[in-house]
Design a protein around this motif. Structure first.
Motif, PDB file in Angstrom:
ATOM      1  N   VAL A  65       7.885  29.017  29.103  1.00  0.00           N
ATOM      2  CA  VAL A  65       8.470  29.815  30.100  1.00  0.00           C
ATOM      3  C   VAL A  65       9.188  28.664  31.113  1.00  0.00           C
ATOM      4  CG1 VAL A  65       7.445  31.146  32.306  1.00  0.00           C
ATOM      5  CG2 VAL A  65       6.521  31.281  30.209  1.00  0.00           C
ATOM      6  N   TYR A  92      10.649  30.526  36.706  1.00  0.00           N
ATOM      7  CA  TYR A  92       9.949  31.990  36.356  1.00  0.00           C
ATOM      8  C   TYR A  92       9.286  32.376  37.433  1.00  0.00           C
ATOM      9  CZ  TYR A  92       9.050  36.244  34.047  1.00  0.00           C
ATOM     10  OH  TYR A  92       8.897  37.795  33.754  1.00  0.00           O
ATOM     11  N   ASP A 113       6.762  34.652  37.908  1.00  0.00           N
ATOM     12  CA  ASP A 113       5.208  34.722  38.119  1.00  0.00           C
ATOM     13  C   ASP A 113       5.023  34.758  36.433  1.00  0.00           C
ATOM     14  OD1 ASP A 113       2.693  35.629  38.123  1.00  0.00           O
ATOM     15  OD2 ASP A 113       2.975  37.590  38.637  1.00  0.00           O
ATOM     16  N   PRO A 114       4.828  33.330  35.869  1.00  0.00           N
ATOM     17  CA  PRO A 114       4.279  33.319  34.581  1.00  0.00           C
ATOM     18  C   PRO A 114       3.156  34.154  34.040  1.00  0.00           C
ATOM     19  CG  PRO A 114       4.855  31.034  35.648  1.00  0.00           C
ATOM     20  CD  PRO A 114       4.847  32.227  36.576  1.00  0.00           C
ATOM     21  N   ARG A 160       2.522  37.026  34.631  1.00  0.00           N
ATOM     22  CA  ARG A 160       2.739  38.333  34.151  1.00  0.00           C
ATOM     23  C   ARG A 160       3.231  38.224  32.631  1.00  0.00           C
ATOM     24  NH1 ARG A 160       6.848  41.610  37.331  1.00  0.00           N
ATOM     25  NH2 ARG A 160       5.893  43.105  35.761  1.00  0.00           N
ATOM     26  N   LEU A 161       3.398  37.136  31.860  1.00  0.00           N
ATOM     27  CA  LEU A 161       3.740  36.890  30.629  1.00  0.00           C
ATOM     28  C   LEU A 161       2.581  37.113  29.635  1.00  0.00           C
ATOM     29  CD1 LEU A 161       6.902  34.612  31.149  1.00  0.00           C
ATOM     30  CD2 LEU A 161       6.851  36.955  30.866  1.00  0.00           C
ATOM     31  N   VAL A 162       1.475  36.748  30.312  1.00  0.00           N
ATOM     32  CA  VAL A 162       0.486  36.710  29.165  1.00  0.00           C
ATOM     33  C   VAL A 162      -0.368  37.909  29.044  1.00  0.00           C
ATOM     34  CG1 VAL A 162      -1.908  35.570  29.161  1.00  0.00           C
ATOM     35  CG2 VAL A 162      -0.123  34.221  30.041  1.00  0.00           C
ATOM     36  N   SER A 163      -0.756  38.220  27.932  1.00  0.00           N
ATOM     37  CA  SER A 163      -1.459  39.623  27.662  1.00  0.00           C
ATOM     38  C   SER A 163      -2.773  39.263  26.986  1.00  0.00           C
ATOM     39  CB  SER A 163      -0.644  40.524  26.887  1.00  0.00           C
ATOM     40  OG  SER A 163      -0.613  39.918  25.561  1.00  0.00           O
ATOM     41  N   CYS A 192      -3.927  39.247  22.005  1.00  0.00           N
ATOM     42  CA  CYS A 192      -3.729  38.094  21.102  1.00  0.00           C
ATOM     43  C   CYS A 192      -4.756  37.727  20.238  1.00  0.00           C
ATOM     44  CB  CYS A 192      -3.132  37.090  22.024  1.00  0.00           C
ATOM     45  SG  CYS A 192      -4.322  36.316  23.309  1.00  0.00           S
TER      46      CYS A 192
END
Length: 96
Positions: free
Chosen positions: A77, A81, A83-84, A86-89, A92
């Protein structure tokens, strides 16, 4: 998605991916197709072009920039960027 499929299919991960070869609607195949399309678009690669040739061209371009002392973006990232997180879910694979 793979976790759910693994719970329903006997034979492990290979058996799950073999389902993508069957005719008809398949969410895993559709997810991979969407991911493939997004990656091709992100790198500006031609979908019907020689992917290895396109990767080599990209790598040679990056190597030339490094050699010339030019800027090269590191993997991951970008620091800019907004708000990094927000990219994590949560969907996984976790190594414990």
């Amino acid at each position: 998605m793979r976790d759910v499929a693994l719970g329903k299919v006997r034979g492990g991960l290979r058996a799950v991916y073999r389902t993508t070869e069957l005719p008809g609607k398949n969410p895993l195949r559709e997810a991979h197709a969407a991911l493939d399309a997004a990656v091709l678009k992100a790198y500006g690669f031609a979908p019907r072009g020689d992917l290895l040739a396109q990767l080599l061209e990209l790598n040679l371009s990056v190597a030339a920039r490094i050699e010339a002392g030019g800027p090269v973006a590191a993997p991951g990232v970008p620091p800019s960027y907004p708000d990094p997180a927000r990219l994590v879910s949560e969907d996984c694979v976790r190594v414990e």
